[in-house]
Motif scaffolding. Structure first.
Motif, PDB file in Angstrom:
ATOM      1  N   CYS A   1       0.789  -1.232   0.000  1.00 50.28           N
ATOM      2  CA  CYS A   1       0.000   0.000   0.000  1.00 50.28           C
ATOM      3  C   CYS A   1       0.825   1.288   0.000  1.00 50.28           C
ATOM      4  N   GLU A   2       2.085   1.211   0.308  1.00 49.42           N
ATOM      5  CA  GLU A   2       2.880   2.434   0.450  1.00 49.42           C
ATOM      6  C   GLU A   2       2.912   3.295  -0.815  1.00 49.42           C
ATOM      7  N   PRO A   3       3.016   2.738  -2.021  1.00 50.57           N
ATOM      8  CA  PRO A   3       2.999   3.610  -3.200  1.00 50.57           C
ATOM      9  C   PRO A   3       1.711   4.445  -3.302  1.00 50.57           C
ATOM     10  N   ALA A   4       0.566   3.847  -2.994  1.00 50.98           N
ATOM     11  CA  ALA A   4      -0.701   4.581  -3.044  1.00 50.98           C
ATOM     12  C   ALA A   4      -0.769   5.631  -1.938  1.00 50.98           C
ATOM     13  N   VAL A   5      -0.222   5.317  -0.763  1.00 49.00           N
ATOM     14  CA  VAL A   5      -0.210   6.276   0.342  1.00 49.00           C
ATOM     15  C   VAL A   5       0.685   7.462  -0.010  1.00 49.00           C
ATOM     16  N   LYS A   6       1.840   7.198  -0.621  1.00 48.12           N
ATOM     17  CA  LYS A   6       2.739   8.280  -1.018  1.00 48.12           C
ATOM     18  C   LYS A   6       2.072   9.204  -2.040  1.00 48.12           C
ATOM     19  N   LYS A   7       1.336   8.616  -2.954  1.00 50.23           N
ATOM     20  CA  LYS A   7       0.633   9.416  -3.963  1.00 50.23           C
ATOM     21  C   LYS A   7      -0.394  10.335  -3.290  1.00 50.23           C
ATOM     22  N   LEU A   8      -1.153   9.803  -2.345  1.00 51.70           N
ATOM     23  CA  LEU A   8      -2.114  10.633  -1.615  1.00 51.70           C
ATOM     24  C   LEU A   8      -1.409  11.682  -0.763  1.00 51.70           C
ATOM     25  N   GLN A   9      -0.253  11.351  -0.244  1.00 52.29           N
ATOM     26  CA  GLN A   9       0.505  12.301   0.561  1.00 52.29           C
ATOM     27  C   GLN A   9       0.836  13.545  -0.261  1.00 52.29           C
ATOM     28  N   GLU A  10       1.234  13.339  -1.505  1.00 50.85           N
ATOM     29  CA  GLU A  10       1.533  14.473  -2.386  1.00 50.85           C
ATOM     30  C   GLU A  10       0.305  15.352  -2.595  1.00 50.85           C
ATOM     31  N   GLU A  11      -0.853  14.713  -2.725  1.00 51.77           N
ATOM     32  CA  GLU A  11      -2.093  15.447  -3.006  1.00 51.77           C
ATOM     33  C   GLU A  11      -2.679  16.132  -1.770  1.00 51.77           C
ATOM     34  N   TYR A  12      -2.582  15.473  -0.601  1.00 51.53           N
ATOM     35  CA  TYR A  12      -3.273  15.973   0.590  1.00 51.53           C
ATOM     36  C   TYR A  12      -2.363  16.560   1.663  1.00 51.53           C
ATOM     37  N   GLY A  13      -1.056  16.456   1.503  1.00 52.42           N
ATOM     38  CA  GLY A  13      -0.131  17.129   2.402  1.00 52.42           C
ATOM     39  C   GLY A  13      -0.016  16.569   3.810  1.00 52.42           C
ATOM     40  N   PHE A  14      -0.345  15.302   4.024  1.00 54.25           N
ATOM     41  CA  PHE A  14      -0.185  14.723   5.354  1.00 54.25           C
ATOM     42  C   PHE A  14       1.215  14.153   5.509  1.00 54.25           C
ATOM     43  N   ASN A  15       1.579  13.884   6.741  1.00 50.20           N
ATOM     44  CA  ASN A  15       2.842  13.218   7.051  1.00 50.20           C
ATOM     45  C   ASN A  15       2.517  11.793   7.465  1.00 50.20           C
ATOM     46  N   TYR A  16       3.438  10.892   7.174  1.00 51.71           N
ATOM     47  CA  TYR A  16       3.241   9.533   7.669  1.00 51.71           C
ATOM     48  C   TYR A  16       4.585   8.916   7.993  1.00 51.71           C
TER      49      TYR A  16
END
Length: 77
Positions: A56-71
């Motif tokens: 799942c990490e690739p999809a989470v990274k993509k959303l991170q770029e769009e939504y600006g969260f940290n993980y």
């Protein structure tokens, strides 16, 4: 009675205060969709399966770029 609870890794997601609540909620909905899609495509496996992070990490990274969260990924007991 004893129970052995295995260690697992989990995503720790943090939306900064400067991200508007509406955008953060939309981001959470999409993150939860990743989890549901994972369950469907992996015969009901959960976030506790050994490859969940890697899958799942690739999809989470993509959303991170769009939504600006940290993980980060933490090992949990």
């Amino acid at each position: 009675m004893k129970a052995r609870i295995p260690k697992h890794r989990e995503f720790i997601i943090d939306f900064p205060q400067d991200v508007p609540a509406e955008k953060a909620n939309e981001g959470w909905d999409k993150l939860m969709a990743i989890v549901e899609d994972y369950k469907k495509s992996h015969n009901g496996q959960s976030v506790y399966s050994p490859t969940f992070i890697e899958d799942c990490e690739p999809a989470v990274k993509k959303l991170q770029e769009e939504y600006g969260f940290n993980y980060k990924v933490e090992e949990s007991k």
